[in-house]
Design a protein around this motif. Sequence first.
Motif, PDB file in Angstrom:
ATOM      1  N   UNK A  78       0.852  -1.187   0.000  1.00 49.32           N
ATOM      2  CA  UNK A  78       0.000   0.000   0.000  1.00 49.32           C
ATOM      3  C   UNK A  78       0.886   1.235   0.000  1.00 49.32           C
ATOM      4  N   UNK A  79       0.798   1.984  -1.072  1.00 49.72           N
ATOM      5  CA  UNK A  79       1.549   3.218  -1.231  1.00 49.72           C
ATOM      6  C   UNK A  79       0.812   4.321  -0.458  1.00 49.72           C
ATOM      7  N   UNK A  80       1.467   4.892   0.563  1.00 54.48           N
ATOM      8  CA  UNK A  80       0.860   5.966   1.359  1.00 54.48           C
ATOM      9  C   UNK A  80       1.793   7.168   1.364  1.00 54.48           C
ATOM     10  N   UNK A  81       1.252   8.296   1.785  1.00 55.28           N
ATOM     11  CA  UNK A  81       2.012   9.546   1.915  1.00 55.28           C
ATOM     12  C   UNK A  81       2.784   9.845   0.622  1.00 55.28           C
ATOM     13  N   UNK A  82       2.164   9.606  -0.503  1.00 54.83           N
ATOM     14  CA  UNK A  82       2.844   9.610  -1.802  1.00 54.83           C
ATOM     15  C   UNK A  82       2.762  10.917  -2.562  1.00 54.83           C
ATOM     16  N   UNK A  83       2.142  11.940  -1.992  1.00 55.99           N
ATOM     17  CA  UNK A  83       2.046  13.262  -2.618  1.00 55.99           C
ATOM     18  C   UNK A  83       1.399  13.199  -4.003  1.00 55.99           C
ATOM     19  N   UNK A  84       0.594  12.189  -4.257  1.00 58.19           N
ATOM     20  CA  UNK A  84      -0.082  12.062  -5.541  1.00 58.19           C
ATOM     21  C   UNK A  84       0.790  11.485  -6.634  1.00 58.19           C
ATOM     22  N   UNK A  85       1.994  11.051  -6.295  1.00 56.27           N
ATOM     23  CA  UNK A  85       2.904  10.492  -7.291  1.00 56.27           C
ATOM     24  C   UNK A  85       2.515   9.081  -7.713  1.00 56.27           C
ATOM     25  N   UNK A  86       2.930   8.695  -8.888  1.00 51.97           N
ATOM     26  CA  UNK A  86       2.654   7.368  -9.437  1.00 51.97           C
ATOM     27  C   UNK A  86       3.743   6.398  -8.970  1.00 51.97           C
ATOM     28  N   UNK A  87       3.391   5.357  -8.206  1.00 56.52           N
ATOM     29  CA  UNK A  87       4.403   4.436  -7.694  1.00 56.52           C
ATOM     30  C   UNK A  87       4.866   3.386  -8.708  1.00 56.52           C
ATOM     31  N   UNK A  88       4.163   3.246  -9.811  1.00 54.33           N
ATOM     32  CA  UNK A  88       4.465   2.152 -10.744  1.00 54.33           C
ATOM     33  C   UNK A  88       5.880   2.162 -11.304  1.00 54.33           C
ATOM     34  N   UNK A  89       6.456   3.302 -11.676  1.00 53.14           N
ATOM     35  CA  UNK A  89       7.828   3.261 -12.192  1.00 53.14           C
ATOM     36  C   UNK A  89       8.832   2.721 -11.163  1.00 53.14           C
ATOM     37  N   UNK A  90       8.689   3.132  -9.899  1.00 53.43           N
ATOM     38  CA  UNK A  90       9.600   2.653  -8.857  1.00 53.43           C
ATOM     39  C   UNK A  90       9.423   1.151  -8.654  1.00 53.43           C
ATOM     40  N   UNK A  91       8.180   0.683  -8.661  1.00 49.59           N
ATOM     41  CA  UNK A  91       7.918  -0.749  -8.499  1.00 49.59           C
ATOM     42  C   UNK A  91       8.462  -1.543  -9.676  1.00 49.59           C
ATOM     43  N   UNK A  92       8.232  -1.052 -10.879  1.00 51.87           N
ATOM     44  CA  UNK A  92       8.724  -1.750 -12.074  1.00 51.87           C
ATOM     45  C   UNK A  92      10.247  -1.822 -12.079  1.00 51.87           C
TER      46      UNK A  92
END
Length: 167
Positions: A78-92
Amino acid sequence: MFGGMRGWILAGIFAVGTLLRAADVSLEKEVSEIIAGPQVTVVHFWAPWCPNCRAEMSPTDGWAGFVETNPEVKFVFINIWHKGGDPRPKLAAAGLGRQPNLLLRTHPNPSRLAADRVNSFLGLPVTWIPTTWIYREGRLCAAFNYGEIRFPVLQQMIDDARNKWDR
């Protein structure tokens, strides 16, 4: 009820807050249904900007290999406190996203501000990231609420959770 432009702004804020709370409840319901299952489940809270979270994402000895070597364990990130950023590039980049035993979610409240951010989930405190919880049959077996996980320790906790329990 409200007057003029100020009233419309306040009404909009209340509406957004209501939608976020509904989305919060929906995500918590989804996760509570997953952790209620018979399998061991790991719930992991993280954010792409967090240095400790980034350290755990090593493509060679991070989460991807750990998830793959534990196919019978369900992982919920669960991506939290993410400032609206897209987590997919970091995960990929970390090799995460295609594992069948991994579910990726982004919390609907993106705020990092202490006064606004998510600070609990399923009735438990989330005060630091990364935070990692281990469940079996809906019961919390272990919780790491202080930061970066050590995978040998996490493996031991998963193995302990798998063992037969005295009820």
